[in-house]
Design a protein around this motif. Structure first.
Motif, PDB file in Angstrom:
ATOM      1  N   GLN A 264     -12.575 -47.586  -3.343  1.00  0.00           N
ATOM      2  CA  GLN A 264     -12.356 -47.590  -5.039  1.00  0.00           C
ATOM      3  C   GLN A 264     -10.799 -47.612  -5.463  1.00  0.00           C
TER       4      GLN A 264
ATOM      5  N   ILE B 122      -8.983 -49.960  -7.589  1.00  0.00           N
ATOM      6  CA  ILE B 122      -8.304 -49.427  -8.836  1.00  0.00           C
ATOM      7  C   ILE B 122      -6.802 -49.738  -9.263  1.00  0.00           C
TER       8      ILE B 122
ATOM      9  N   VAL C  94      -5.778 -51.931 -11.910  1.00  0.00           N
ATOM     10  CA  VAL C  94      -5.196 -51.137 -13.119  1.00  0.00           C
ATOM     11  C   VAL C  94      -3.802 -50.689 -12.990  1.00  0.00           C
TER      12      VAL C  94
ATOM     13  N   LEU D 167     -16.935 -49.231 -13.870  1.00  0.00           N
ATOM     14  CA  LEU D 167     -17.182 -48.229 -12.962  1.00  0.00           C
ATOM     15  C   LEU D 167     -18.747 -47.990 -13.107  1.00  0.00           C
TER      16      LEU D 167
ATOM     17  N   LYS E 170     -16.526 -41.392 -10.864  1.00  0.00           N
ATOM     18  CA  LYS E 170     -15.731 -42.351 -11.838  1.00  0.00           C
ATOM     19  C   LYS E 170     -14.711 -41.891 -12.833  1.00  0.00           C
TER      20      LYS E 170
ATOM     21  N   ALA F  50     -10.498 -42.438 -12.658  1.00  0.00           N
ATOM     22  CA  ALA F  50      -9.858 -42.931 -14.033  1.00  0.00           C
ATOM     23  C   ALA F  50      -8.722 -42.210 -14.635  1.00  0.00           C
TER      24      ALA F  50
ATOM     25  N   VAL G   4      -5.692 -42.322 -12.011  1.00  0.00           N
ATOM     26  CA  VAL G   4      -4.858 -43.752 -12.251  1.00  0.00           C
ATOM     27  C   VAL G   4      -4.113 -43.598 -13.503  1.00  0.00           C
TER      28      VAL G   4
ATOM     29  N   LEU H  79     -11.348 -49.309 -19.269  1.00  0.00           N
ATOM     30  CA  LEU H  79     -12.262 -48.914 -18.383  1.00  0.00           C
ATOM     31  C   LEU H  79     -13.526 -48.215 -18.991  1.00  0.00           C
TER      32      LEU H  79
END
Length: 398
Positions: A151, A155, A159, A182, A190, A194, A197, A286
């Motif tokens: 994941q 990402i 992203v 997600l 999740k 987020a 990132v 997202l």
């Protein structure tokens, strides 16, 4: 002439007494001069305060300004505006306003009599939009995310790379995904990923719950969506994270109530903004859901949320990595066997494992221990996996 009655006069005609008398007079003169200086300073202060009060009084006497929005900026300090009441006007802009602030879409205040632009107003946003969870730089990094290597890689590609290396996409000639969805069970990381990132890209993290966009009155939800995108552009680079997006993006039914139709209007506004969004802009969208099967097909078509990243229940190796992350700051005994804990937590999520580590620490504190033992972890695992309440009021893990 000053009253010198309190100054001791000489009783005899002698040079020493006369000199003393003159010295006393000079000291009195210096004291009076100092007193005069203090009075003059106080007078100046009061005059400044009086001038400020007069200025404030004149402002209060001036007529109220009319709120308007600039539609177009013209030469010779002129602009086309639309007032809050509806009509459009060609008005003059005050020379005391910075030209750089006068742009289409900016809210301004108009003189009630002449309709000249007198002031620039702050952007209007719904209080709920202003109250969104906003983190300028989240405190979570990829090192704090355990067991999500696949994941994290996805990402980064969808992203992080478009925000940090736009030239690579321009060189190849492809556009990055507009939206990333997600999906997975609750507590699988999740939101954590987020936030991570957002930190790695030095972006502002803007989070809201999908149900917050569901409003009582017609048009309120759509307006909040527009203001949410405006806020994201103001905070660029930014990452907008919409949790529980199924609250506004569930499948449409043939028969629906007025409330359902308002939710659908909110979703249509969201899709319209997503379609018109600049794909290479410094804003990434997202969303997360626990029920991807409930989402309307319109939101999943290519060009919208066209990249889906699944967050499954962690495997044995992933659970062990999560245990190590959440316990690395704890004082532990050397006898702890994480493999045994992994076997006892089959089906546990990352949130469950974090709860187990917290509960193990509570067990050690309750027994006044200096370190957390394996028995504390086993008791905590039994308690959390069985769904019992912890010692923290109002919280249940399971």
């Amino acid at each position: 002439m000053s009253d010198l009655s309190d100054v001791d006069r000489p009783e005899v005609d002698d040079d020493s007494y006369l000199a003393n008398y003159v010295r006393q007079l000079e000291e009195r003169i210096r004291g009076l001069e100092n007193q005069r200086g203090a009075i003059e300073s106080e007078r100046d202060r009061l005059e400044r305060e009086l001038e400020d009060l007069r200025s404030e009084f004149e402002k209060l006497k001036s007529p109220p300004l009319v709120a308007a929005t600039i539609l177009d900026v013209l030469p010779n300090e002129k602009a086309v505006v639309k007032s809050s009441s509806g009509p459009k006007f060609l008005v003059k802009v005050s020379k005391f306003i910075d030209e750089d602030k006068i742009k289409p879409g900016v809210r301004v205040g108009l003189n009630q009599r002449t309709l000249n632009v007198m002031d620039v107003l702050p952007s209007e946003k719904d209080p709920l939009v202003k109250g969104m969870e906003i983190e300028e730089k989240p405190d979570v990094s990829y090192e704090d995310v355990g067991g999500l290597e696949k994941q994290i890689r996805e990402i980064k590609e969808t992203v992080e790379l478009p925000l940090t290396n736009k030239e690579a996409f321009e060189k190849i000639g492809v556009e990055p995904p507009r939206g990333i969805l997600l999906h997975g069970p609750p507590g699988t990381g999740k939101t954590l990923l987020a936030r991570a990132v957002a930190r790695e890209t030095d972006s502002t993290f803007i989070k809201l719950i999908g149900s917050e966009l569901v409003q009582k009155y017609i048009g309120e939800g759509s307006r909040m969506v527009r203001e949410m995108f405006d806020l994201a552009r103001e905070k660029t680079p930014s990452i907008v994270f919409i949790d529980e997006i199924d609250a506004i993006a569930s499948k449409r039914q043939s028969s629906s109530t007025s409330g359902d139709r308002e939710v659908q209007r909110t979703m249509m506004q969201f899709l319209a903004k997503l379609d018109g969004f600049e794909p290479r802009g410094d804003v990434k969208i997202l969303a997360a859901t626990n029920r991807p099967d409930m989402l309307d097909s319109a939101i999943l078509r290519p060009g919208r949320f066209d990249r889906l990243i699944e967050f499954p229940i962690p495997s044995k190796e992933e659970r062990k990595a999560i245990f190590q992350i959440h316990s690395r700051g704890m004082a532990l005994n050397d006898d702890i066997d994480f493999d045994k804990l992994v076997r006892k937590t089959e089906g546990a999520t990352g949130a469950d494992i974090k709860a187990i580590c917290t509960e193990a620490g509570m067990q050690a504190i309750r027994k006044e221990q200096d370190k957390v033992s394996e028995k504390d972890f086993i008791r905590a695992t039994t308690k959390v996996m069985s769904g019992e309440n912890t010692d923290m009021p109002g919280i249940m893990f399971g």
